[in-house]
Design an enzyme around this catalytic site. Structure first.
Site, mmCIF file in Angstrom:
data_model
loop_
_atom_site.group_PDB
_atom_site.id
_atom_site.type_symbol
_atom_site.label_atom_id
_atom_site.label_comp_id
_atom_site.label_asym_id
_atom_site.label_seq_id
_atom_site.Cartn_x
_atom_site.Cartn_y
_atom_site.Cartn_z
ATOM 1 N N GLU A 53 1.219 -6.647 11.300
ATOM 2 C CA GLU A 53 0.624 -6.693 10.095
ATOM 3 C C GLU A 53 1.807 -5.957 9.142
ATOM 4 O O GLU A 53 1.541 -5.903 7.867
ATOM 5 C CB GLU A 53 -0.665 -5.965 9.802
ATOM 6 N N GLU A 55 -8.601 -11.588 9.390
ATOM 7 C CA GLU A 55 -9.268 -10.260 9.314
ATOM 8 C C GLU A 55 -9.881 -10.297 7.769
ATOM 9 O O GLU A 55 -9.321 -11.170 6.982
ATOM 10 C CB GLU A 55 -8.287 -9.258 9.124
ATOM 11 N N HIS A 64 -3.561 -10.485 8.585
ATOM 12 C CA HIS A 64 -4.107 -8.913 8.075
ATOM 13 C C HIS A 64 -4.863 -9.394 6.978
ATOM 14 O O HIS A 64 -4.356 -10.183 6.002
ATOM 15 C CB HIS A 64 -2.824 -8.034 7.873
ATOM 16 N N ASP A 122 -6.355 -3.696 1.084
ATOM 17 C CA ASP A 122 -5.124 -3.475 0.148
ATOM 18 C C ASP A 122 -4.268 -4.803 0.008
ATOM 19 O O ASP A 122 -3.375 -4.695 -0.592
ATOM 20 C CB ASP A 122 -4.157 -2.377 0.847
ATOM 21 N N ASP A 125 -8.207 -2.130 17.088
ATOM 22 C CA ASP A 125 -6.747 -1.630 16.528
ATOM 23 C C ASP A 125 -6.397 -0.301 17.082
ATOM 24 O O ASP A 125 -6.984 0.681 16.757
ATOM 25 C CB ASP A 125 -6.760 -1.724 15.012
ATOM 26 N N HIS A 134 -3.436 0.733 15.922
ATOM 27 C CA HIS A 134 -2.557 1.536 14.911
ATOM 28 C C HIS A 134 -1.335 2.117 15.483
ATOM 29 O O HIS A 134 -1.132 3.216 14.845
ATOM 30 C CB HIS A 134 -3.602 2.385 14.095
ATOM 31 N N HIS A 180 -15.106 -5.208 10.201
ATOM 32 C CA HIS A 180 -14.790 -3.849 10.772
ATOM 33 C C HIS A 180 -16.160 -3.288 10.858
ATOM 34 O O HIS A 180 -16.747 -2.609 10.097
ATOM 35 C CB HIS A 180 -13.994 -3.320 9.727
ATOM 36 N N ARG A 228 0.184 -11.516 13.181
ATOM 37 C CA ARG A 228 -0.858 -10.868 12.244
ATOM 38 C C ARG A 228 0.058 -10.726 10.858
ATOM 39 O O ARG A 228 -0.394 -9.784 10.029
ATOM 40 C CB ARG A 228 -1.316 -9.379 12.624
ATOM 41 N N ARG A 237 -14.308 -6.215 14.775
ATOM 42 C CA ARG A 237 -13.016 -5.063 15.212
ATOM 43 C C ARG A 237 -14.160 -3.748 15.390
ATOM 44 O O ARG A 237 -14.732 -3.328 14.468
ATOM 45 C CB ARG A 237 -12.271 -4.851 14.064
ATOM 46 N N ASN A 240 0.779 -1.272 -0.015
ATOM 47 C CA ASN A 240 0.051 0.036 0.034
ATOM 48 C C ASN A 240 0.811 1.322 -0.075
ATOM 49 O O ASN A 240 1.658 1.604 0.821
ATOM 50 C CB ASN A 240 -0.883 -0.123 1.312
HETATM 51 O O1 KDG Z 1 -2.209 -0.619 4.422
HETATM 52 C C1 KDG Z 1 -2.700 -0.236 5.843
HETATM 53 C C2 KDG Z 1 -3.839 -0.832 6.301
HETATM 54 O O2 KDG Z 1 -3.983 -2.236 5.674
HETATM 55 C C3 KDG Z 1 -4.064 -1.010 7.640
HETATM 56 O O3 KDG Z 1 -3.966 0.062 8.119
HETATM 57 C C4 KDG Z 1 -5.164 -1.778 8.043
HETATM 58 O O4 KDG Z 1 -4.411 -1.662 10.297
HETATM 59 C C5 KDG Z 1 -5.177 -2.180 9.525
HETATM 60 C C6 KDG Z 1 -6.030 -3.395 9.584
HETATM 61 O O5 KDG Z 1 -5.778 -3.994 10.582
HETATM 62 O O6 KDG Z 1 -6.725 -3.858 8.682
HETATM 63 MG MG MG Z 2 -4.317 -3.371 11.671
#
Ligand code: KDG
Ligand code: MG
Length: 402
Positions: free
Chosen positions: A262, A339, A312, A316, A210, A212, A122, A283, A147, A37
Site C-alpha cells: 500500500e 479492500e 488498498h 483516505d 494487517d 502495519h 474491517h 496491494r 480483516r 494522507n
Molecule cells: O493512510 C494510511 C491508511 O490508509 C492505512 O494505514 C490503512 O493500512 C491500512 C489499510 O490496510 O487499510
Molecule cells: Mg494496510
C-alpha cells in the site's frame, strides 16, 4: 481535442481529499484522485505548480505518452508525491477516454474477467469479545472476507483499530500523535484472537490481518506460523518493505500468505518481491502507484509470478480512486481481493458515484468513463484541515514503525 483547464480541488468532507479535474476544449471532463494522507498539500502544489502548466494544450487521448512525459520529464523519478500527481492525471485521462468512447473504463481494459469485485471489510474493536460481534456484523452485511484487528492488552491505543464502525480515520492531529507499542504483547495476543474468530465463524469466511509494518522478519515469521491453524487469506505488511530480500526469511518459515504494497509507488518497489515470489498479494493502488496505466503494468508482472492483486481501499483513498480501482479489478486476470472501507455520507455526497455494493461484491459503474465526479460547489464548503498519521514508540521511548 485539447486539454483546456485542469483544476486541483482540495476538500475535507470528514477527511482531506485532493482531486484533479481535467477539462477539454470540447467540454469533456475527467477526474483523478490525488490524495496522499497527511501530505495532501505537497501533491496539490506539485500538480498546480509543475504539472498543470505542462498539461494545457496537450491531446488528452495520449494517455501512455503523457504518463511517460510526466515520469521521465521530471528527471526526479518515483516517490509518493510525484507518483500520486501522475496517478491523478492518468486516471482523469482514462475517464475522458471512456466518456469519448461512450464506454465504462473496464471495457477499454479488455472487458470483464469476473462478475463482481470481492471486497473485504474491517472488523476492529478494543478486545476479542467485541471484535467477534463486529465480524458477525460484516457477515450479516454479506461480506465474504473480513480483516480483523483488536487492541492489545496493556497498550492504550493500537493503530488500525477504529473509533467508528464502518471506517476508521488514523490521521488525527496536525502534528503526529504518539502511541506506545509492544511487539511481545502483540505477538502473544493476536493468535488467540484469530483462534476465537475462526472457531466462531467456521472455515469458509476469509480472514485477513494487517500488521502495519511493525515486526522484524523473524518476528513476522513467528506470527505467520502461529496463525497457520487459522488459515488466513493474508498477513499484511508484516515488516517495513524497503528491504525486499527480508521477505525471504518470512517465506522460509511460514505458509501464511503475505500481502504488501500500500505504500509502494512504482513497479520498482515490488519487482523483487514479485519476481522471487516472496509475496502472494500486491496491494498497490491507482492513486499511489501512478494511476491505471502503471498499476496495470504492476498487476501484469504479478500475474506472471502467481501474485494476485489486493488493492488498498482505506478511507483516505477517495471514491474517485475506488471507482478507478474497480474498473481494473473487474478486468485483470489475477484479481485477488479489494479492500473496501466505506466513506462518510459527506464524502459520498462530494463525490457522487455509481459503483455499488451487493452481497459481498462491489460492482463498477456502467456509465461511460469512471462513473464518478466531484461536486465542486459542495467541496468548497469543506475547507482543508491539517491531519497527520500517528507515530509509535516502544515502551522505552524508542521510535518504531507506525
Ligand atoms: O493512510 C494510511 C491508511 O490508509 C492505512 O494505514 C490503512 O493500512 C491500512 C489499510 O490496510 O487499510
Ligand atoms: Mg494496510
Amino acid at each position: 481535442m485539447k486539454i483546456e483547464d485542469a483544476r486541483v480541488i482540495v476538500t475535507s468532507p470528514g477527511r482531506n481529499f485532493v482531486t484533479l479535474k481535467i477539462v477539454t476544449d470540447e467540454g469533456v471532463t475527467g477526474v483523478g484522485d490525488a490524495t496522499l494522507n497527511g501530505r495532501e498539500l505537497a501533491v496539490a502544489s506539485y500538480l498546480t505548480d509543475h504539472v498543470v502548466p505542462a498539461l494545457l494544450g496537450r491531446d488528452p487521448s495520449r494517455i501512455e505518452d503523457t504518463w511517460q512525459y510526466l515520469y521521465k520529464g521530471a528527471y526526479w523519478r518515483r516517490g509518493p508525491v510525484t507518483m500520486t500527481a501522475i496517478a491523478a492525471v492518468d486516471t482523469a485521462l482514462w475517464d475522458i477516454k471512456g466518456k469519448v468512447a461512450g464506454l465504462p473504463v473496464y471495457q477499454l481494459l479488455g472487458g470483464r474477467s469476473r462478475e463482481g469485485v470481492t471486497v473485504y471489510g474491517h472488523a476492529s474493536a478494543p478486545d476479542t469479545e467485541s471484535v467477534l460481534a463486529e465480524v458477525a456484523r460484516y457477515v450479516d452485511l454479506g461480506y465474504k472476507a473480513v480483516r480483523v484487528q483488536t487492541g492489545v492488552p496493556g497498550l492504550q491505543t493500537t493503530y488500525g483499530v477504529g473509533r467508528g464502525r464502518m471506517f476508521y480515520e488514523p490521521a488525527d492531529a496536525a502534528v503526529p500523535s504518539e502511541a506506545t507499542w509492544s511487539t511481545e504483547r502483540y505477538l502473544a495476543h493476536t493468535p488467540q484472537v484469530f483462534a476465537r474468530v475462526r472457531d466462531e465463524f467456521g472455515p469458509d469466511l476469509r480472514l485477513l490481518h494487517d500488521v502495519h509494518h511493525r515486526l522484524t522478519p523473524i518476528e513476522a515469521a513467528r506470527l505467520g506460523r502461529d496463525l497457520e491453524p487459522c488459515r488466513l487469506t493474508w498477513m499484511e505488511d508484516p515488516v517495513p518493505a524497503e528491504l525486499q530480500e527480508g521477505f525471504r526469511l518470512i517465506r522460509k518459515h511460514t505458509t501464511t500468505p503475505i500481502a504488501v504494497g500500500e505504500v509502494f509507488n512504482t513497479i520498482w518497489d515490488c519487482r523483487q518481491l514479485i519476481t522471487e515470489q516472496l509475496i502472494d498479494y500486491i496491494r498497490t493502488t491507482v492513486v499511489h502507484a501512478g494511476g491505471i496505466t502503471h498499476l496495470r503494468r504492476i498487476f501484469d508482472l504479478a500475474a506472471l509470478h502467481h501474485v494476485r492483486s489486493g488493492s488498498h481501499g482505506a478511507t483516505d483513498l477517495s471514491p474517485v480512486c475506488m471507482a478507478a480501482a474497480l474498473h481494473l479489478d473487474v478486468s485483470i486476470p489475477n484479481f485477488g481481493l479489494q479492500e473496501y472501507m466505506r466513506h462518510t455520507e459527506e464524502t459520498d455526497q462530494v463525490f457522487p458515484h455509481s459503483y455499488r455494493f451487493e452481497d459481498g461484491y462491489l460492482l463498477p459503474s456502467e456509465s461511460p468513463g469512471l462513473g464518478v465526479d466531484v461536486d465542486e460547489t459542495l467541496a468548497a464548503r469543506y475547507p482543508y484541515k491539517p491531519a497527520s498519521l500517528p507515530v509509535n514508540r516502544l515502551e522505552d521511548g524508542t521510535m518504531h514503525s507506525w
